[in-house]
Design a protein around this motif. Structure first.
Motif, PDB file in Angstrom:
ATOM      1  N   LYS A  51       0.811  -1.218   0.000  1.00 14.40           N
ATOM      2  CA  LYS A  51       0.000   0.000   0.000  1.00 14.40           C
ATOM      3  C   LYS A  51       0.847   1.271   0.000  1.00 14.40           C
ATOM      4  CE  LYS A  51      -3.874  -2.002  -0.312  1.00 14.40           C
ATOM      5  NZ  LYS A  51      -4.681  -1.762  -1.510  1.00 14.40           N
ATOM      6  N   LYS A  52       2.164   1.107   0.132  1.00 12.91           N
ATOM      7  CA  LYS A  52       3.136   2.204  -0.005  1.00 12.91           C
ATOM      8  C   LYS A  52       3.030   3.299   1.068  1.00 12.91           C
ATOM      9  CE  LYS A  52       4.661   0.227  -3.716  1.00 12.91           C
ATOM     10  NZ  LYS A  52       5.650  -0.796  -3.513  1.00 12.91           N
ATOM     11  N   TYR A  53       2.538   2.942   2.258  1.00 11.71           N
ATOM     12  CA  TYR A  53       2.499   3.929   3.335  1.00 11.71           C
ATOM     13  C   TYR A  53       3.913   4.115   3.874  1.00 11.71           C
ATOM     14  CZ  TYR A  53      -2.553   3.876   3.307  1.00 11.71           C
ATOM     15  OH  TYR A  53      -3.856   4.012   2.922  1.00 11.71           O
ATOM     16  N   PRO A  54       4.364   5.370   4.029  1.00 19.60           N
ATOM     17  CA  PRO A  54       5.715   5.609   4.560  1.00 19.60           C
ATOM     18  C   PRO A  54       5.838   5.148   6.008  1.00 19.60           C
ATOM     19  CG  PRO A  54       4.775   7.620   3.603  1.00 19.60           C
ATOM     20  CD  PRO A  54       3.684   6.610   3.672  1.00 19.60           C
ATOM     21  N   LYS A  55       6.968   4.556   6.313  1.00 17.57           N
ATOM     22  CA  LYS A  55       7.237   4.088   7.676  1.00 17.57           C
ATOM     23  C   LYS A  55       7.062   5.220   8.691  1.00 17.57           C
ATOM     24  CE  LYS A  55      11.004   1.586   8.046  1.00 17.57           C
ATOM     25  NZ  LYS A  55      12.365   1.073   8.349  1.00 17.57           N
ATOM     26  N   SER A  56       7.393   6.443   8.290  1.00 19.79           N
ATOM     27  CA  SER A  56       7.317   7.593   9.199  1.00 19.79           C
ATOM     28  C   SER A  56       5.884   7.931   9.625  1.00 19.79           C
ATOM     29  CB  SER A  56       7.951   8.822   8.555  1.00 19.79           C
ATOM     30  OG  SER A  56       7.248   9.161   7.372  1.00 19.79           O
ATOM     31  N   ASP A 142     -11.068  -3.148  -0.226  1.00 17.41           N
ATOM     32  CA  ASP A 142      -9.668  -2.962   0.147  1.00 17.41           C
ATOM     33  C   ASP A 142      -9.522  -1.541   0.694  1.00 17.41           C
ATOM     34  OD1 ASP A 142      -6.961  -3.428   0.447  1.00 17.41           O
ATOM     35  OD2 ASP A 142      -6.560  -3.736  -1.683  1.00 17.41           O
ATOM     36  N   ILE A 143      -8.397  -1.262   1.313  1.00 19.71           N
ATOM     37  CA  ILE A 143      -8.115   0.113   1.733  1.00 19.71           C
ATOM     38  C   ILE A 143      -7.330   0.789   0.618  1.00 19.71           C
ATOM     39  CG2 ILE A 143      -8.245  -0.183   4.233  1.00 19.71           C
ATOM     40  CD1 ILE A 143      -5.176  -0.449   4.182  1.00 19.71           C
ATOM     41  N   PRO A 144      -7.451   2.087   0.508  1.00 17.06           N
ATOM     42  CA  PRO A 144      -6.699   2.776  -0.554  1.00 17.06           C
ATOM     43  C   PRO A 144      -5.203   2.761  -0.270  1.00 17.06           C
ATOM     44  CG  PRO A 144      -7.872   4.355   0.821  1.00 17.06           C
ATOM     45  CD  PRO A 144      -8.291   2.997   1.275  1.00 17.06           C
ATOM     46  N   ALA A 145      -4.434   2.803  -1.340  1.00 20.65           N
ATOM     47  CA  ALA A 145      -2.988   2.924  -1.227  1.00 20.65           C
ATOM     48  C   ALA A 145      -2.653   4.349  -0.797  1.00 20.65           C
ATOM     49  CB  ALA A 145      -2.328   2.608  -2.571  1.00 20.65           C
TER      50      ALA A 145
END
Length: 149
Positions: A51-56, A142-145
């Motif tokens: 989903k490409k969520y930033p770790k931060s 699904d949840i959005p990216a």
């Protein structure tokens, strides 16, 4: 550990005092490998890699107060403005997801006001979008990216 309904990820493990631990990239420490932790770590990887969520923007296992009771959420993803985008409730793969699980995450969301909710036991995943005006949630496929906007 049980094979989960997530893509395969690489994890760091260590064995000490006859306990296996798994490294949590968000908390930056080893956690004792319990079934719920196995699900949580897969979910974190899924959110970052698929989903490409930033770790931060990801937070894991922090305390919150609900009706003056101390509770802990599993995973929260923040928006860049500090508001909460997503709450994830992780259960062990041994536990079936039921209405009580949704009630739990809904109670947490009374405090957190997340736009999206996810509930998973690693095998089954459920996604919801909040409708604050109607005070209900709607199930999604699904949840959005991640999106910077």
């Amino acid at each position: 550990m049980q094979k989960l309904n997530f893509p395969t990820y690489s994890f760091r493990f260590k064995n000490s005092e006859n306990k296996v631990s798994i490294f949590d990239e968000i908390r930056k420490r080893f956690m004792v490998l319990q079934p719920e932790e196995w699900v949580r770590q897969h979910c974190v990887q899924y959110l970052m890699h698929e989903k490409k969520y930033p770790k931060s923007l990801i937070n894991v296992e922090k305390e919150l107060k609900v009706n003056n009771l101390r509770k802990r959420y599993d995973i929260v993803i923040y928006n860049t403005d500090g508001s909460i985008h997503l709450i994830v409730e992780c259960k062990s793969y041994k536990i079936a997801i039921n209405q009580n699980t949704f009630d739990q995450i809904a109670r947490y969301n009374l405090e957190l006001n997340a736009t999206y909710l996810m509930v998973t036991n690693g095998i089954n995943h459920y996604y919801c979008a909040m409708d604050f005006k109607e005070e209900r949630y709607q199930f999604l496929r699904d949840i959005p990216a991640y999106s910077k906007s």
